[in-house]
Scaffold this motif. Structure first.
Motif, PDB file in Angstrom:
ATOM      1  N   LEU A 111       0.912  -1.277   0.040  1.00 57.66           N
ATOM      2  CA  LEU A 111      -0.019   0.006   0.299  1.00 57.66           C
ATOM      3  C   LEU A 111       0.941   1.265   0.153  1.00 57.66           C
ATOM      4  CD1 LEU A 111      -2.590   1.150  -0.071  1.00 57.66           C
ATOM      5  CD2 LEU A 111      -2.983   0.968   2.292  1.00 57.66           C
ATOM      6  N   LEU A 112       1.996   1.457   0.569  1.00 64.68           N
ATOM      7  CA  LEU A 112       2.754   2.284   0.525  1.00 64.68           C
ATOM      8  C   LEU A 112       3.471   2.470  -0.812  1.00 64.68           C
ATOM      9  CD1 LEU A 112       5.035   2.050   3.792  1.00 64.68           C
ATOM     10  CD2 LEU A 112       3.525   3.889   3.518  1.00 64.68           C
ATOM     11  N   GLY A 113       3.629   1.597  -1.485  1.00 63.90           N
ATOM     12  CA  GLY A 113       4.251   1.506  -2.890  1.00 63.90           C
ATOM     13  C   GLY A 113       3.271   2.337  -3.601  1.00 63.90           C
ATOM     14  N   ALA A 114       1.905   1.810  -3.616  1.00 61.11           N
ATOM     15  CA  ALA A 114       0.950   2.394  -4.210  1.00 61.11           C
ATOM     16  C   ALA A 114       0.541   3.670  -4.122  1.00 61.11           C
ATOM     17  CB  ALA A 114      -0.444   1.561  -4.066  1.00 61.11           C
ATOM     18  N   VAL A 371       3.041  -6.372  -7.765  1.00 55.58           N
ATOM     19  CA  VAL A 371       1.978  -6.703  -8.271  1.00 55.58           C
ATOM     20  C   VAL A 371       0.722  -6.313  -7.419  1.00 55.58           C
ATOM     21  CG1 VAL A 371       0.560  -8.879  -8.825  1.00 55.58           C
ATOM     22  CG2 VAL A 371       3.062  -9.081  -8.923  1.00 55.58           C
ATOM     23  N   GLY A 372       1.063  -6.267  -6.196  1.00 51.93           N
ATOM     24  CA  GLY A 372      -0.090  -5.952  -5.308  1.00 51.93           C
ATOM     25  C   GLY A 372      -0.396  -4.479  -5.464  1.00 51.93           C
ATOM     26  N   ALA A 373       0.898  -3.688  -5.319  1.00 52.09           N
ATOM     27  CA  ALA A 373       0.718  -2.284  -5.546  1.00 52.09           C
ATOM     28  C   ALA A 373       0.055  -1.660  -6.849  1.00 52.09           C
ATOM     29  CB  ALA A 373       2.209  -1.617  -5.480  1.00 52.09           C
ATOM     30  N   SER A 374       0.673  -2.379  -8.118  1.00 53.19           N
ATOM     31  CA  SER A 374       0.056  -2.261  -9.365  1.00 53.19           C
ATOM     32  C   SER A 374      -1.599  -2.635  -9.336  1.00 53.19           C
ATOM     33  CB  SER A 374       0.688  -3.167 -10.462  1.00 53.19           C
ATOM     34  OG  SER A 374       2.109  -2.664 -10.474  1.00 53.19           O
ATOM     35  N   PHE A 375      -1.940  -3.561  -8.689  1.00 52.80           N
ATOM     36  CA  PHE A 375      -3.463  -3.548  -8.796  1.00 52.80           C
ATOM     37  C   PHE A 375      -4.246  -2.649  -7.958  1.00 52.80           C
ATOM     38  CE2 PHE A 375      -6.947  -5.234  -5.652  1.00 52.80           C
ATOM     39  CZ  PHE A 375      -7.726  -5.222  -6.749  1.00 52.80           C
ATOM     40  N   PHE A 376      -3.503  -2.114  -6.739  1.00 47.70           N
ATOM     41  CA  PHE A 376      -4.124  -0.855  -6.167  1.00 47.70           C
ATOM     42  C   PHE A 376      -4.399   0.142  -6.811  1.00 47.70           C
ATOM     43  CE2 PHE A 376      -3.367  -2.661  -1.622  1.00 47.70           C
ATOM     44  CZ  PHE A 376      -4.449  -3.081  -1.406  1.00 47.70           C
TER      45      PHE A 376
END
Length: 388
Positions: A111-114, A371-376
């Protein structure tokens, strides 16, 4: 539309953040070091608002997009577990008896990356509310944050969350509409009889015999009182009684867990358990008290939001790598409270092979963070495109 290149560029930053958080695991609501680190990163990125002290150490940060629109909530939990770490990594926990054994450090890093990317680009309209939550493992931090009014205070319209999942193929997403995780209840039965010599049972009121009968009767709730097609679990996990081979004790204790996916079944199980405990106590001449604690509710995804989230996930990792109709999981998750307040979806992100969640050798796979950050990010950008 695969992993965002810019996010891939600072994948090393996410790994650094995650591994620092891994060294300072904290429990329940008491997470001051973790919250301070998150706040420092958010200030560095330049988010528009930071609201801390929610549910003691929780944080909601706001990023404004370009133009008017709704507020989309993205949630990451950040508490750890009371487990002694056995990973042997050089960034292992520095807090004895506490470790990040469920990947909440990784959820926070994603979430920090997003957040870093969305502050830089702001390729969306409306606002994003970044929800950093304590006390998922114990204490219901999501419930407390909702009770303290975050949904109304920040005008959150929809809310989304991700959980890493070891043992599922790396980089795949799994979700489903409707219940995806179970409600979790805990029961304890305290039985009081009259102890005595093991050679003279006729002079006692044996709580052990009553306990054994209660355990067997409780199992019939599943097989005889609920529909055979329903997913539900009752597990007796502890029986404690006695101290010697020739003494019948005064008391016995039974403890266990109940997992259900709908309120009617949950209420039926609780009702039948009370009836069984009372009836069995009377038949054996003991006193028995049932302490039934209703815990986290079922995590229920809303159909429209789940379909949209699965579509976005497919654009990030490929449609073949998304299962939008995954089987329910009997584990529990306090994100359920947020989904009771707002529509949204919860997804599992495959972490590949490795020790399972809540295991002392578990370690979050940093390679899934981009992957998770890109999805967010894509979720927000496609839900609320930038207004020209």
């Amino acid at each position: 539309m695969p992993i965002i290149n810019r996010i891939a560029d600072f994948a090393e930053d996410m790994t650094t953040w995650r591994r620092h958080l891994h060294t300072i695991p904290e429990l329940c609501f008491d997470c001051p070091k973790t919250a301070a680190f998150i706040k420092e990163r958010l200030e560095e990125f330049g988010v528009d608002e930071i609201h801390d002290g929610i549910a003691q150490t929780g944080i909601v940060a706001i990023i404004n997009g370009k133009g008017a629109g709704r507020t989309i909530g993205l949630r990451a939990d950040f508490d750890a577990l009371p487990i002694e770490e056995e990973t042997g990594v050089d960034y292992a926990s520095t807090h004895p008896g506490v470790m990040h054994a469920c990947g909440h450090d990784g959820h926070t890093a994603m979430l920090l990356g997003a957040a870093k990317y969305m502050v830089e680009t702001r390729n969306f309209s409306g606002r994003v509310a970044l929800i950093f939550q304590p006390a998922e493992e114990e204490g219901g931090g999501a419930q407390v944050m909702c009770q303290e009014g975050i949904m109304d205070r920040f005008d959150i319209a929809e809310v989304y969350g991700i959980h890493n999942f070891p043992g599922i193929e790396f980089g795949t997403f799994h979700t489903t509409s409707g219940p995806i995780m179970a409600a979790v209840d805990t029961f304890m039965i305290n039985i009081k009889g009259r102890g005595g010599h093991g050679a003279m049972p006729h002079e006692t009121v044996d709580p052990i015999v009553a306990a054994c009968s209660m355990v067997q009767a409780i199992q019939t709730i599943i097989s005889r009182n609920t529909h055979s097609g329903q997913e539900r679990v009752i597990s007796v996990t502890q029986i404690h009684a006695g101290s010697a081979s020739n003494i019948i004790p005064d008391t016995a204790m039974i403890n266990g867990t109940v997992r259900t996916f709908d309120k009617d079944t949950q209420e039926l199980i609780q009702k039948r358990m009370r009836e069984i405990v009372e009836g069995q106590a009377a038949s054996f001449g003991v006193e028995a008290e049932l302490d039934y604690e209703v815990g986290y509710p079922a995590t229920v995804n809303t159909a429209e939001q789940t379909e949209f989230a699965a579509k976005v996930a497919g654009e990030v990792v490929g449609e073949a790598n998304v299962d939008g109709n995954v089987a329910k999981v009997a584990g529990a998750e306090d994100f359920a409270y947020m989904l009771e307040e707002r529509p949204g979806a919860y997804l599992f992100l495959g972490a590949g092979e490795g020790a399972g969640l809540h295991h002392p050798k578990y370690n979050f796979n940093d390679e899934i963070s981009p992957v998770g950050a890109s999805f967010f990010v894509r979720l927000v950008e496609q839900m609320q495109p930038e207004v020209a």
